[in-house]
Write a protein that holds these residues in place. Sequence first.
Motif, short mmCIF file in Angstrom:
data_model
loop_
_atom_site.label_atom_id
_atom_site.label_comp_id
_atom_site.label_asym_id
_atom_site.label_seq_id
_atom_site.Cartn_x
_atom_site.Cartn_y
_atom_site.Cartn_z
N LYS A 1 51.38 25.96 30.71
CA LYS A 1 50.85 26.22 32.07
C LYS A 1 51.28 27.59 32.62
O LYS A 1 50.46 28.31 33.20
N ASP A 2 52.54 27.95 32.44
CA ASP A 2 53.00 29.23 32.99
C ASP A 2 52.28 30.41 32.34
O ASP A 2 51.88 31.37 33.02
N ALA A 3 52.12 30.33 31.02
CA ALA A 3 51.43 31.41 30.32
C ALA A 3 49.98 31.49 30.77
O ALA A 3 49.42 32.58 30.95
N ILE A 4 49.36 30.32 30.98
CA ILE A 4 47.97 30.28 31.44
C ILE A 4 47.87 30.90 32.84
O ILE A 4 46.98 31.72 33.11
N ALA A 5 48.82 30.56 33.71
CA ALA A 5 48.81 31.12 35.07
C ALA A 5 48.96 32.65 35.02
O ALA A 5 48.23 33.37 35.71
N GLN A 6 49.86 33.13 34.19
CA GLN A 6 50.04 34.59 34.09
C GLN A 6 48.78 35.27 33.59
O GLN A 6 48.38 36.33 34.06
N ALA A 7 48.13 34.63 32.61
CA ALA A 7 46.90 35.21 32.05
C ALA A 7 45.78 35.20 33.09
O ALA A 7 44.98 36.14 33.16
N ILE A 8 45.72 34.16 33.90
CA ILE A 8 44.69 34.09 34.96
C ILE A 8 44.87 35.27 35.92
O ILE A 8 43.92 35.96 36.27
N VAL A 9 46.13 35.50 36.33
CA VAL A 9 46.39 36.60 37.27
C VAL A 9 46.06 37.95 36.63
O VAL A 9 45.35 38.77 37.21
N SER A 10 46.52 38.15 35.39
CA SER A 10 46.32 39.48 34.81
C SER A 10 44.87 39.72 34.39
O SER A 10 44.36 40.82 34.53
N GLU A 11 44.18 38.72 33.90
CA GLU A 11 42.82 38.94 33.38
C GLU A 11 41.74 38.77 34.44
O GLU A 11 40.71 39.42 34.38
N LEU A 12 41.95 37.85 35.39
CA LEU A 12 40.91 37.60 36.39
C LEU A 12 41.19 38.35 37.69
O LEU A 12 40.35 38.40 38.58
N GLY A 13 42.39 38.90 37.81
CA GLY A 13 42.72 39.72 38.98
C GLY A 13 42.74 38.96 40.30
O GLY A 13 42.48 39.53 41.36
N VAL A 14 43.01 37.67 40.25
CA VAL A 14 43.04 36.90 41.50
C VAL A 14 44.40 37.05 42.18
O VAL A 14 45.40 37.43 41.55
N ALA A 15 44.43 36.74 43.49
CA ALA A 15 45.68 36.89 44.24
C ALA A 15 46.48 35.58 44.27
O ALA A 15 47.69 35.60 44.47
N ARG A 16 45.77 34.46 44.10
CA ARG A 16 46.40 33.15 44.24
C ARG A 16 45.85 32.17 43.23
O ARG A 16 44.69 32.27 42.84
N ILE A 17 46.69 31.20 42.85
CA ILE A 17 46.20 30.10 42.01
C ILE A 17 46.61 28.78 42.63
O ILE A 17 47.79 28.56 42.95
#
Length: 407
Positions: free
Chosen positions: A140-156
């Motif tokens: 989950k943590d790796a997925i969250a980091q990838a979401i932030v870096s690849e999708l450029g979102v501010a929040r999850i």
Amino acid sequence: MKTIKLKPGKERSLLRRHPWIFESAIHPLNNDVHTLHSLRSGDTIRIESDEGRPLAVASFSPTSQIRARVWSFDTEAIIDHRFFKNAIRAALACRKALPIASNAFRAVHGESDGLPGVIVDVYGDTAVVQITSAGAERWKDAIAQAIVSELGVARIYERSDSSVRKLEGLEPHQGWLYPALKDAETRSTIVSFEEHGLKYEVDVASGQKTGFYLDQRENRALFATAIKQSGAERVLNCYSYTGGFTLSALSGGAKHVTSVDSSALALQHAARHVEINGFDTSRAEFIDADVPAILRKYRTEGVMFDAIVLDPPKFAPSAAHAERAARAYKDINRVAFHILKPGGLLFTFSCSGGIDQALFQKIIASASSEANSDATILAHVGATHDHPHSLAFPEGEYLKGLLLRKM
Ligand code: SAH
């Protein structure tokens, strides 16, 4: 990395790149008992054929019937932070092949994007993630980091409250995943976005799914066009949820739209959507009711419509429920044909994985004939392309719909 061997012949589906390994495909006698017992939920394992041919790298789930889910068919793949970044980047590239007329879209669609148990929906600068497999939970943590870096979102926001987690031995969980909240800090879970020029607000904490049915995006736009072209005036939107097809009909110029849903909260949001888009609220009516019952009532009272949408919840979660579901689909569609004026439009859907497009069409054909009517198929539709399904994973195809014009 530990290795699990399959029973003879059980490698066939993996060779076709199907990502599930069922418990029944793993024979305890083929494997070292200590290896099997030492595996923990979410462990990364290598899968081999009975003859020792490496097949895939997968995640292990000790309680699920789907005992392992493939991360990669590259048998040398390393599952680490970089793996998830690459997978999300690839999913994004797939979305870019066709236009998406919204700043809300599904960025990751589980198995179909090579990430079993991971759903990511983006609403503006907020991503909502749903984790439903043991392997995804582990990473989950790796997925969250990838979401932030690849999708450029501010929040999850995490919406891992689906009942399927139970099958994987996982507890339900929901809340902000990124950035973490400090003590006593709160953050609104209402996010806004636009789809085909229409404004929406969803509550990612309490809405159905991750808040919105993004899969119907192009079908909502198609409906607006059809309403406009046909000049339909009176529209009935059944199973309206927060009013997606209601806004389509209003923007297409319908004079009056009746939205029916059994969720009062969804209808409140629907009314708000009509308002924030500046439509005259007297053109819209919202009814908290059971759709089959209200359809029968309209029929008895002789109330007729120029266009009807039927977008029910999943009646058949699997093929085993197909027969009962088929009857339920036929019933609502039959009454819909009765209360549809000649030349009127019926936009009818099934999101049941257990009922395929061909069977759905047969069901609708028999509903129409039982109502002594006939109709022309104007369009066969499915989920928008940001809900992809791969050739190797037909289970990924669930939504199917028909846009019909009654003769
Ligand atoms: N068309 C919608 C999504 C519909 S989802 C959109 O584009 O956003 C299915 C909806 O059916 C849910 O909102 C659910 O609350 C509603 N529902 C389920 N059973 C129902 C019933 N028996 N009568 C009325 N609504 C029902």
